[in-house]
Enzyme design. Structure first.
Site, short mmCIF file in Angstrom:
data_model
loop_
_atom_site.label_atom_id
_atom_site.label_comp_id
_atom_site.label_asym_id
_atom_site.label_seq_id
_atom_site.Cartn_x
_atom_site.Cartn_y
_atom_site.Cartn_z
N TYR A 1 0.74 -1.20 -0.05
CA TYR A 1 -0.07 -0.09 0.03
C TYR A 1 0.94 1.16 -0.06
O TYR A 1 2.11 1.17 0.36
CB TYR A 1 -1.05 0.17 1.33
CG TYR A 1 -0.26 0.13 2.65
CD1 TYR A 1 0.13 1.24 3.26
CD2 TYR A 1 -0.10 -1.27 3.36
CE1 TYR A 1 0.69 1.41 4.39
CE2 TYR A 1 0.72 -0.93 4.53
CZ TYR A 1 0.87 0.17 5.10
OH TYR A 1 1.40 0.18 6.31
N SER B 1 3.41 6.69 13.49
CA SER B 1 3.14 5.21 13.53
C SER B 1 1.67 5.02 12.85
O SER B 1 1.02 6.12 12.41
CB SER B 1 2.91 4.79 15.02
OG SER B 1 1.91 5.15 15.39
N LYS B 2 1.20 3.71 12.66
CA LYS B 2 0.23 3.60 11.88
C LYS B 2 -1.09 4.60 12.74
O LYS B 2 -2.02 5.07 12.19
CB LYS B 2 -0.52 2.04 11.60
CG LYS B 2 0.32 1.68 10.59
CD LYS B 2 -0.49 0.33 10.10
CE LYS B 2 0.29 -0.21 8.85
NZ LYS B 2 0.45 -1.52 8.78
N ARG B 3 -1.03 4.21 13.76
CA ARG B 3 -2.13 4.84 14.98
C ARG B 3 -2.15 6.54 14.71
O ARG B 3 -2.86 6.92 14.59
CB ARG B 3 -1.79 4.58 16.30
CG ARG B 3 -3.16 4.65 17.05
CD ARG B 3 -3.19 4.20 18.58
NE ARG B 3 -2.17 3.40 18.90
CZ ARG B 3 -1.39 3.48 20.12
NH1 ARG B 3 -1.50 4.68 20.50
NH2 ARG B 3 -0.84 2.71 20.54
N GLY C 1 -1.40 7.97 11.86
CA GLY C 1 -2.07 8.35 10.57
C GLY C 1 -0.90 7.91 9.42
O GLY C 1 -1.33 8.04 8.14
#
Ligand code: GLU
Length: 465
Positions: free
Chosen positions: A13, A239-241, A243
Protein backbone atom coordinates in the site's frame (compact mmCIF):
# COMPACT_ATOMS: atom_id res chain seq x y z
CA UNK A 1 13.94 18.45 -19.01
CA UNK A 2 13.18 17.87 -15.34
CA UNK A 3 12.52 14.20 -14.69
CA UNK A 4 11.54 13.02 -11.24
CA UNK A 5 10.50 9.66 -9.93
CA UNK A 6 8.75 7.97 -7.10
CA UNK A 7 10.52 4.77 -6.12
CA UNK A 8 8.64 2.91 -3.41
CA UNK A 9 9.59 -0.47 -2.06
CA UNK A 10 6.54 -2.69 -2.47
CA UNK A 11 4.78 -2.88 0.86
CA UNK A 12 1.33 -3.46 -0.62
CA UNK A 13 0.00 0.00 0.00
CA UNK A 14 0.99 3.63 -0.22
CA UNK A 15 1.34 5.47 3.06
CA UNK A 16 1.12 9.20 3.50
CA UNK A 17 4.85 9.80 3.85
CA UNK A 18 5.24 8.15 0.45
CA UNK A 19 2.36 10.09 -1.00
CA UNK A 20 3.95 13.32 0.15
CA UNK A 21 7.27 12.64 -1.63
CA UNK A 22 5.31 11.42 -4.65
CA UNK A 23 3.33 14.66 -4.63
CA UNK A 24 6.45 16.80 -4.39
CA UNK A 25 8.10 14.87 -7.21
CA UNK A 26 4.94 15.01 -9.31
CA UNK A 27 4.44 18.75 -8.85
CA UNK A 28 8.03 19.55 -9.64
CA UNK A 29 7.96 17.53 -12.86
CA UNK A 30 4.57 18.80 -14.02
CA UNK A 31 5.33 22.40 -13.17
CA UNK A 32 8.37 22.20 -15.41
CA UNK A 33 6.56 20.26 -18.16
CA UNK A 34 8.86 17.40 -17.31
CA UNK A 35 8.30 13.74 -16.59
CA UNK A 36 7.30 11.90 -13.45
CA UNK A 37 8.20 8.21 -13.40
CA UNK A 38 7.29 5.32 -11.16
CA UNK A 39 9.76 2.60 -10.21
CA UNK A 40 9.03 -0.31 -7.94
CA UNK A 41 12.09 -1.24 -5.88
CA UNK A 42 11.32 -4.90 -5.62
CA UNK A 43 14.72 -6.55 -5.66
CA UNK A 44 13.87 -8.31 -2.39
CA UNK A 45 10.12 -8.68 -2.59
CA UNK A 46 9.35 -9.84 -6.08
CA UNK A 47 6.24 -11.71 -5.03
CA UNK A 48 4.13 -8.69 -4.20
CA UNK A 49 5.34 -6.14 -6.64
CA UNK A 50 2.47 -6.21 -9.15
CA UNK A 51 -0.13 -5.87 -6.42
CA UNK A 52 1.94 -3.19 -4.76
CA UNK A 53 2.14 -1.27 -8.02
CA UNK A 54 -1.61 -1.66 -8.45
CA UNK A 55 -2.18 -0.36 -4.91
CA UNK A 56 -0.01 2.67 -5.64
CA UNK A 57 -1.78 3.34 -8.90
CA UNK A 58 -5.13 3.05 -7.18
CA UNK A 59 -4.05 5.64 -4.61
CA UNK A 60 -2.63 7.85 -7.38
CA UNK A 61 -5.93 7.63 -9.26
CA UNK A 62 -7.84 8.56 -6.15
CA UNK A 63 -5.79 11.69 -5.48
CA UNK A 64 -5.33 12.55 -9.15
CA UNK A 65 -1.63 11.96 -9.67
CA UNK A 66 -0.44 10.27 -12.84
CA UNK A 67 2.93 8.97 -13.88
CA UNK A 68 4.53 8.84 -17.30
CA UNK A 69 5.81 5.77 -19.12
CA UNK A 70 5.56 2.16 -18.05
CA UNK A 71 6.31 1.32 -14.45
CA UNK A 72 9.90 0.17 -14.00
CA UNK A 73 10.30 -2.97 -11.90
CA UNK A 74 13.77 -3.51 -10.57
CA UNK A 75 13.13 -7.25 -10.40
CA UNK A 76 12.95 -7.29 -14.21
CA UNK A 77 16.30 -5.60 -14.68
CA UNK A 78 18.74 -8.07 -13.19
CA UNK A 79 20.45 -8.71 -16.53
CA UNK A 80 21.07 -5.02 -16.89
CA UNK A 81 22.54 -4.72 -13.41
CA UNK A 82 24.74 -7.74 -14.11
CA UNK A 83 26.18 -5.98 -17.13
CA UNK A 84 27.18 -3.02 -15.03
CA UNK A 85 28.69 -5.27 -12.37
CA UNK A 86 30.75 -6.93 -15.07
CA UNK A 87 31.76 -3.57 -16.50
CA UNK A 88 33.08 -2.45 -13.11
CA UNK A 89 34.89 -5.76 -12.64
CA UNK A 90 36.48 -5.43 -16.09
CA UNK A 91 37.57 -1.90 -15.35
CA UNK A 92 38.94 -2.98 -11.97
CA UNK A 93 36.61 -0.59 -10.23
CA UNK A 94 35.07 -3.53 -8.45
CA UNK A 95 36.43 -6.86 -7.32
CA UNK A 96 35.52 -10.24 -5.93
CA UNK A 97 35.79 -10.61 -2.20
CA UNK A 98 36.16 -14.11 -0.77
CA UNK A 99 35.83 -13.29 2.87
CA UNK A 100 33.77 -15.88 4.70
CA UNK A 101 31.02 -15.02 7.14
CA UNK A 102 33.27 -16.14 10.03
CA UNK A 103 36.06 -13.84 8.90
CA UNK A 104 33.67 -10.95 8.55
CA UNK A 105 32.23 -11.59 12.01
CA UNK A 106 35.73 -11.75 13.48
CA UNK A 107 36.70 -8.48 11.79
CA UNK A 108 33.57 -6.79 13.10
CA UNK A 109 34.22 -8.05 16.63
CA UNK A 110 37.79 -6.72 16.58
CA UNK A 111 36.62 -3.34 15.31
CA UNK A 112 33.95 -3.14 17.96
CA UNK A 113 36.47 -4.04 20.64
CA UNK A 114 38.59 -1.13 19.44
CA UNK A 115 35.45 1.03 19.40
CA UNK A 116 35.82 1.56 15.67
CA UNK A 117 33.10 1.83 13.07
CA UNK A 118 32.49 -1.66 11.63
CA UNK A 119 33.71 -1.61 8.07
CA UNK A 120 35.22 -3.85 5.50
CA UNK A 121 39.02 -3.58 5.58
CA UNK A 122 39.70 -3.92 1.87
CA UNK A 123 41.64 -7.15 2.16
CA UNK A 124 40.65 -8.41 -1.32
CA UNK A 125 40.91 -5.05 -3.01
CA UNK A 126 44.13 -5.85 -4.80
CA UNK A 127 44.06 -9.61 -4.40
CA UNK A 128 45.82 -11.47 -7.19
CA UNK A 129 46.27 -14.92 -5.68
CA UNK A 130 44.28 -18.12 -5.89
CA UNK A 131 40.83 -17.68 -4.36
CA UNK A 132 40.10 -19.82 -1.31
CA UNK A 133 38.07 -22.91 -2.14
CA UNK A 134 34.43 -23.20 -1.22
CA UNK A 135 33.60 -19.50 -0.90
CA UNK A 136 31.13 -17.92 -3.31
CA UNK A 137 32.50 -14.40 -3.63
CA UNK A 138 30.57 -11.16 -3.34
CA UNK A 139 31.45 -8.20 -5.53
CA UNK A 140 32.63 -5.03 -3.82
CA UNK A 141 33.07 -1.62 -5.36
CA UNK A 142 36.26 0.35 -4.79
CA UNK A 143 35.16 3.33 -2.78
CA UNK A 144 37.45 6.23 -1.96
CA UNK A 145 39.31 5.61 1.27
CA UNK A 146 40.14 9.24 1.92
CA UNK A 147 38.98 12.70 0.98
CA UNK A 148 35.43 13.92 1.15
CA UNK A 149 32.22 13.30 -0.74
CA UNK A 150 30.43 16.58 -1.26
CA UNK A 151 27.10 17.30 -2.84
CA UNK A 152 24.54 20.04 -2.68
CA UNK A 153 21.20 19.02 -1.29
CA UNK A 154 18.44 21.27 -2.58
CA UNK A 155 16.93 21.48 0.88
CA UNK A 156 19.75 21.00 3.32
CA UNK A 157 22.48 22.81 1.45
CA UNK A 158 26.01 21.54 1.05
CA UNK A 159 26.61 18.12 2.55
CA UNK A 160 30.18 17.01 2.99
CA UNK A 161 31.22 13.71 4.52
CA UNK A 162 34.62 12.19 5.01
CA UNK A 163 35.06 8.99 3.05
CA UNK A 164 36.77 7.27 5.94
CA UNK A 165 33.82 8.09 8.23
CA UNK A 166 31.01 6.72 6.09
CA UNK A 167 32.36 4.53 3.32
CA UNK A 168 34.01 1.21 2.77
CA UNK A 169 34.21 -1.01 -0.28
CA UNK A 170 30.56 -1.95 -0.03
CA UNK A 171 28.95 -4.95 -1.67
CA UNK A 172 27.29 -4.36 -5.03
CA UNK A 173 26.50 -8.01 -5.77
CA UNK A 174 25.77 -10.69 -3.21
CA UNK A 175 27.23 -14.19 -3.40
CA UNK A 176 24.15 -15.36 -5.32
CA UNK A 177 24.75 -12.65 -7.90
CA UNK A 178 21.86 -10.39 -6.93
CA UNK A 179 22.70 -6.69 -6.90
CA UNK A 180 22.33 -4.55 -3.79
CA UNK A 181 20.09 -1.62 -3.12
CA UNK A 182 22.37 1.41 -3.43
CA UNK A 183 23.90 0.02 -6.59
CA UNK A 184 20.63 -0.47 -8.47
CA UNK A 185 19.10 2.83 -7.31
CA UNK A 186 22.01 4.77 -8.74
CA UNK A 187 21.93 2.83 -12.04
CA UNK A 188 18.19 3.20 -12.42
CA UNK A 189 18.12 6.88 -11.60
CA UNK A 190 20.86 7.46 -14.13
CA UNK A 191 19.36 5.29 -16.89
CA UNK A 192 15.86 6.63 -16.36
CA UNK A 193 17.26 10.13 -16.84
CA UNK A 194 16.23 11.32 -13.39
CA UNK A 195 17.41 14.89 -12.95
CA UNK A 196 15.90 15.55 -9.53
CA UNK A 197 15.75 12.94 -6.80
CA UNK A 198 13.24 13.98 -4.15
CA UNK A 199 13.06 11.49 -1.30
CA UNK A 200 12.83 11.12 2.46
CA UNK A 201 15.88 12.18 4.44
CA UNK A 202 16.07 8.69 5.90
CA UNK A 203 17.95 8.05 2.64
CA UNK A 204 20.54 10.75 3.21
CA UNK A 205 23.10 8.26 4.44
CA UNK A 206 22.70 6.22 1.23
CA UNK A 207 23.55 9.14 -1.01
CA UNK A 208 27.37 9.06 -0.62
CA UNK A 209 27.33 5.39 -1.59
CA UNK A 210 25.15 6.07 -4.58
CA UNK A 211 27.50 8.86 -5.59
CA UNK A 212 30.37 6.34 -5.54
CA UNK A 213 28.37 4.23 -8.01
CA UNK A 214 27.56 7.21 -10.23
CA UNK A 215 31.17 8.16 -10.38
CA UNK A 216 32.46 4.67 -11.01
CA UNK A 217 30.07 4.33 -13.95
CA UNK A 218 30.67 7.84 -15.25
CA UNK A 219 27.05 8.95 -14.83
CA UNK A 220 26.06 12.56 -14.19
CA UNK A 221 24.79 13.22 -10.69
CA UNK A 222 21.17 14.28 -10.30
CA UNK A 223 20.10 17.01 -7.89
CA UNK A 224 19.12 15.61 -4.53
CA UNK A 225 16.38 16.87 -2.26
CA UNK A 226 16.11 15.05 1.05
CA UNK A 227 12.77 15.80 2.63
CA UNK A 228 12.60 15.81 6.44
CA UNK A 229 10.36 13.19 8.01
CA UNK A 230 6.79 13.56 9.20
CA UNK A 231 6.74 13.03 12.95
CA UNK A 232 3.86 12.52 15.34
CA UNK A 233 2.86 15.34 17.69
CA UNK A 234 5.30 13.96 20.30
CA UNK A 235 8.20 14.26 17.90
CA UNK A 236 8.44 10.48 17.38
CA UNK A 237 8.35 8.47 14.18
CA UNK A 238 4.83 8.43 12.76
CA UNK A 239 3.08 5.16 13.53
CA UNK A 240 -0.02 3.67 11.95
CA UNK A 241 -2.06 4.90 14.84
CA UNK A 242 -0.85 8.46 14.24
CA UNK A 243 -1.86 8.35 10.59
CA UNK A 244 0.93 6.49 8.79
CA UNK A 245 -1.53 4.10 7.22
CA UNK A 246 -2.65 3.18 3.75
CA UNK A 247 -3.66 6.31 1.85
CA UNK A 248 -6.87 4.53 0.80
CA UNK A 249 -7.76 4.32 4.47
CA UNK A 250 -8.19 8.09 4.36
CA UNK A 251 -10.78 7.61 1.66
CA UNK A 252 -12.59 5.08 3.81
CA UNK A 253 -12.48 7.54 6.70
CA UNK A 254 -14.26 10.10 4.55
CA UNK A 255 -11.46 12.44 3.54
CA UNK A 256 -11.54 14.15 0.17
CA UNK A 257 -8.33 13.71 -1.82
CA UNK A 258 -7.90 17.46 -2.31
CA UNK A 259 -7.91 17.88 1.49
CA UNK A 260 -5.29 15.17 1.90
CA UNK A 261 -3.04 16.66 -0.80
CA UNK A 262 -3.44 20.14 0.66
CA UNK A 263 -2.58 18.72 4.07
CA UNK A 264 0.47 16.91 2.71
CA UNK A 265 1.88 19.77 0.71
CA UNK A 266 1.80 21.98 3.80
CA UNK A 267 3.37 19.25 5.91
CA UNK A 268 6.91 20.21 5.10
CA UNK A 269 6.49 23.08 2.69
CA UNK A 270 4.98 26.52 2.98
CA UNK A 271 4.19 29.61 1.01
CA UNK A 272 3.88 32.51 3.42
CA UNK A 273 1.07 31.68 5.80
CA UNK A 274 -1.31 30.43 3.12
CA UNK A 275 -3.11 27.25 4.20
CA UNK A 276 -5.48 26.47 1.35
CA UNK A 277 -3.99 25.47 -1.97
CA UNK A 278 -5.92 24.38 -5.01
CA UNK A 279 -4.20 21.86 -7.22
CA UNK A 280 -3.50 24.63 -9.70
CA UNK A 281 -1.89 26.76 -7.01
CA UNK A 282 0.22 23.84 -5.85
CA UNK A 283 1.52 23.51 -9.39
CA UNK A 284 2.21 27.19 -9.68
CA UNK A 285 3.79 27.73 -6.29
CA UNK A 286 5.62 24.55 -5.35
CA UNK A 287 9.36 24.56 -5.50
CA UNK A 288 11.36 21.91 -3.65
CA UNK A 289 13.88 24.51 -2.56
CA UNK A 290 11.19 25.88 -0.23
CA UNK A 291 10.72 22.55 1.55
CA UNK A 292 11.26 23.02 5.29
CA UNK A 293 14.61 22.06 6.70
CA UNK A 294 13.18 20.55 9.86
CA UNK A 295 10.77 17.69 10.42
CA UNK A 296 7.08 18.45 10.44
CA UNK A 297 4.45 17.26 12.89
CA UNK A 298 1.35 15.42 11.80
CA UNK A 299 -1.69 17.39 12.91
CA UNK A 300 -4.96 15.47 12.72
CA UNK A 301 -7.02 18.56 13.60
CA UNK A 302 -5.60 20.43 10.67
CA UNK A 303 -6.49 17.64 8.29
CA UNK A 304 -10.06 17.64 9.59
CA UNK A 305 -10.24 21.39 9.24
CA UNK A 306 -9.07 21.21 5.64
CA UNK A 307 -11.47 18.39 4.88
CA UNK A 308 -14.37 20.41 6.30
CA UNK A 309 -13.27 23.31 4.11
CA UNK A 310 -13.27 21.21 0.96
CA UNK A 311 -16.59 19.57 1.80
CA UNK A 312 -18.14 22.98 2.38
CA UNK A 313 -16.96 24.17 -1.01
CA UNK A 314 -17.51 21.07 -3.14
CA UNK A 315 -20.12 21.03 -5.89
CA UNK A 316 -23.42 19.21 -5.39
CA UNK A 317 -22.52 16.61 -8.00
CA UNK A 318 -19.23 15.91 -6.32
CA UNK A 319 -20.71 15.40 -2.88
CA UNK A 320 -23.57 13.31 -4.22
CA UNK A 321 -21.09 11.06 -5.99
CA UNK A 322 -18.86 10.81 -2.91
CA UNK A 323 -21.86 9.86 -0.80
CA UNK A 324 -22.47 6.82 -2.98
CA UNK A 325 -19.28 5.30 -1.61
CA UNK A 326 -20.88 5.45 1.80
CA UNK A 327 -24.17 3.85 0.74
CA UNK A 328 -26.12 7.04 0.47
CA UNK A 329 -27.83 7.46 -2.84
CA UNK A 330 -29.60 10.77 -3.22
CA UNK A 331 -29.00 11.33 -6.93
CA UNK A 332 -32.76 11.06 -7.59
CA UNK A 333 -33.94 12.79 -4.44
CA UNK A 334 -36.01 15.86 -5.32
CA UNK A 335 -34.51 17.88 -2.45
CA UNK A 336 -30.93 16.75 -2.84
CA UNK A 337 -29.52 20.28 -2.98
CA UNK A 338 -31.29 21.29 0.21
CA UNK A 339 -30.05 18.15 1.91
CA UNK A 340 -26.48 18.73 0.77
CA UNK A 341 -26.54 22.38 1.79
CA UNK A 342 -27.99 21.51 5.18
CA UNK A 343 -25.11 19.16 5.89
CA UNK A 344 -22.06 20.55 4.12
CA UNK A 345 -21.47 23.09 6.89
CA UNK A 346 -21.66 20.48 9.60
CA UNK A 347 -19.77 17.48 8.32
CA UNK A 348 -16.01 17.26 8.78
CA UNK A 349 -15.76 13.99 6.87
CA UNK A 350 -17.85 12.18 4.26
CA UNK A 351 -18.48 9.49 6.85
CA UNK A 352 -20.16 12.08 9.06
CA UNK A 353 -21.91 13.53 6.05
CA UNK A 354 -23.32 10.14 5.14
CA UNK A 355 -24.40 9.41 8.71
CA UNK A 356 -26.18 12.72 8.97
CA UNK A 357 -27.83 12.23 5.59
CA UNK A 358 -29.02 8.76 6.57
CA UNK A 359 -30.33 10.09 9.85
CA UNK A 360 -32.66 12.30 7.84
CA UNK A 361 -33.54 10.11 4.88
CA UNK A 362 -34.06 6.85 6.73
CA UNK A 363 -37.07 6.59 8.97
CA UNK A 364 -36.07 6.49 12.63
CA UNK A 365 -35.62 2.97 13.95
CA UNK A 366 -35.78 4.17 17.53
CA UNK A 367 -36.21 7.38 19.47
CA UNK A 368 -33.48 8.75 21.69
CA UNK A 369 -34.74 8.11 25.21
CA UNK A 370 -32.91 10.96 26.84
CA UNK A 371 -34.27 13.40 24.31
CA UNK A 372 -37.79 12.03 24.75
CA UNK A 373 -37.54 12.43 28.50
CA UNK A 374 -36.23 15.92 28.22
CA UNK A 375 -38.39 17.37 25.47
CA UNK A 376 -41.63 15.43 25.28
CA UNK A 377 -44.03 17.03 27.75
CA UNK A 378 -47.67 16.30 28.54
CA UNK A 379 -49.00 18.32 25.64
CA UNK A 380 -46.27 17.53 23.09
CA UNK A 381 -48.14 14.69 21.41
CA UNK A 382 -51.27 16.78 21.13
CA UNK A 383 -49.28 19.63 19.60
CA UNK A 384 -47.65 17.28 17.11
CA UNK A 385 -51.01 15.79 16.20
CA UNK A 386 -52.47 19.21 15.53
CA UNK A 387 -49.40 20.22 13.60
CA UNK A 388 -49.73 17.21 11.31
CA UNK A 389 -53.38 18.02 10.76
CA UNK A 390 -52.50 21.64 10.06
CA UNK A 391 -50.00 20.60 7.40
CA UNK A 392 -52.52 18.19 5.94
CA UNK A 393 -55.08 20.86 5.24
CA UNK A 394 -52.62 23.58 4.35
CA UNK A 395 -53.46 25.08 1.03
CA UNK A 396 -50.02 26.36 0.49
CA UNK A 397 -47.73 24.26 -1.67
CA UNK A 398 -45.09 22.99 0.74
CA UNK A 399 -41.75 22.59 -0.97
CA UNK A 400 -39.00 24.81 0.26
CA UNK A 401 -37.84 25.38 3.84
CA UNK A 402 -39.40 28.87 3.70
CA UNK A 403 -42.79 27.35 2.84
CA UNK A 404 -42.63 25.17 5.93
CA UNK A 405 -41.42 28.08 7.99
CA UNK A 406 -44.41 30.14 6.94
CA UNK A 407 -47.06 27.52 7.79
CA UNK A 408 -45.28 26.58 10.99
CA UNK A 409 -45.41 30.21 12.11
CA UNK A 410 -49.09 30.38 11.22
CA UNK A 411 -49.66 27.22 13.21
CA UNK A 412 -47.88 28.60 16.27
CA UNK A 413 -49.76 31.88 16.05
CA UNK A 414 -53.08 30.07 15.77
CA UNK A 415 -52.48 27.97 18.89
CA UNK A 416 -50.41 30.57 20.69
CA UNK A 417 -47.33 28.37 20.87
CA UNK A 418 -43.64 29.12 21.00
CA UNK A 419 -41.03 27.41 18.84
CA UNK A 420 -39.73 25.60 21.91
CA UNK A 421 -43.09 23.83 22.27
CA UNK A 422 -42.73 22.39 18.82
CA UNK A 423 -39.16 22.31 17.52
CA UNK A 424 -37.60 19.57 19.61
CA UNK A 425 -40.63 17.25 19.73
CA UNK A 426 -40.89 17.66 15.97
CA UNK A 427 -37.20 16.84 15.46
CA UNK A 428 -37.49 13.75 17.63
CA UNK A 429 -40.52 12.54 15.72
CA UNK A 430 -38.83 13.10 12.36
CA UNK A 431 -35.27 11.89 12.93
CA UNK A 432 -35.37 10.15 16.31
CA UNK A 433 -33.08 12.63 18.10
CA UNK A 434 -33.07 16.26 19.07
CA UNK A 435 -30.07 17.03 16.90
CA UNK A 436 -30.53 17.81 13.26
CA UNK A 437 -29.94 20.69 10.91
CA UNK A 438 -32.60 23.42 10.73
CA UNK A 439 -35.98 21.82 11.26
CA UNK A 440 -37.38 23.68 8.23
CA UNK A 441 -34.68 22.11 6.07
CA UNK A 442 -35.58 18.68 7.42
CA UNK A 443 -39.29 19.29 6.80
CA UNK A 444 -38.61 20.37 3.26
CA UNK A 445 -36.30 17.43 2.54
CA UNK A 446 -38.84 14.92 3.80
CA UNK A 447 -41.88 16.56 2.23
CA UNK A 448 -45.33 16.92 3.67
CA UNK A 449 -46.53 13.32 3.38
CA UNK A 450 -43.44 11.80 4.94
CA UNK A 451 -43.52 14.37 7.74
CA UNK A 452 -47.11 13.49 8.58
CA UNK A 453 -46.31 9.78 8.41
CA UNK A 454 -43.35 10.12 10.78
CA UNK A 455 -45.30 12.25 13.25
CA UNK A 456 -48.09 9.66 13.32
CA UNK A 457 -45.59 6.83 13.83
CA UNK A 458 -44.00 8.69 16.71
CA UNK A 459 -47.35 9.34 18.39
CA UNK A 460 -48.23 5.66 18.01
CA UNK A 461 -44.91 4.67 19.50
CA UNK A 462 -45.33 6.97 22.48
CA UNK A 463 -48.84 5.77 23.13
CA UNK A 464 -47.65 2.17 23.21
CA UNK A 465 -44.78 3.00 25.56
N1 GLU B 1 12.62 2.53 -2.15
C1 GLU B 1 12.93 3.55 -1.21
C2 GLU B 1 11.85 3.63 -0.17
O1 GLU B 1 10.76 3.17 -0.39
C3 GLU B 1 13.06 4.93 -1.85
C4 GLU B 1 14.37 5.09 -2.51
C5 GLU B 1 14.61 6.43 -3.12
O2 GLU B 1 13.67 7.25 -3.22
O3 GLU B 1 15.73 6.65 -3.54
O4 GLU B 1 12.10 4.17 0.90
Amino acid sequence: MITTRFAPSPTGYLHIGGLRTALYSYLWARKNSGRFLLRIEDTDLKRNSKEAAEAIEEAFRWVGLSHDDEIVYQSERFDLYKKYIQKLLDEKKAYYCYMSREELDALRAEQQARKERPRYDGRYRDFEGTPPAGVEPVVRIKAPTEGTITFTDGIKGEISVRAEDVLDDFIIARADGTPTYNFVVAIDDALMGITDVIRGDDHLSNTPKQIVVYEALGFDLPKFYHVPMILNPNGKKLSKRDGAMDVMEYKRMGYLPEALLNFLIRLGWSHGDQEIFSFQEMLELFDPKDINKSASAYNAEKLLWLNAHYIKNATYERLITELQDFDVNIADHDKKEILVDALRERAKTMVEFAQMAKAIIDRPQAYDEKAVKKFIGEDSLEILKRYAAFLQISEKALHLPVDFEEVTKQFMAKYDLKMKNLAQPLRISLVGTSVSPSVYDVLSILGKDEVIYRIEKFIEHMKKA
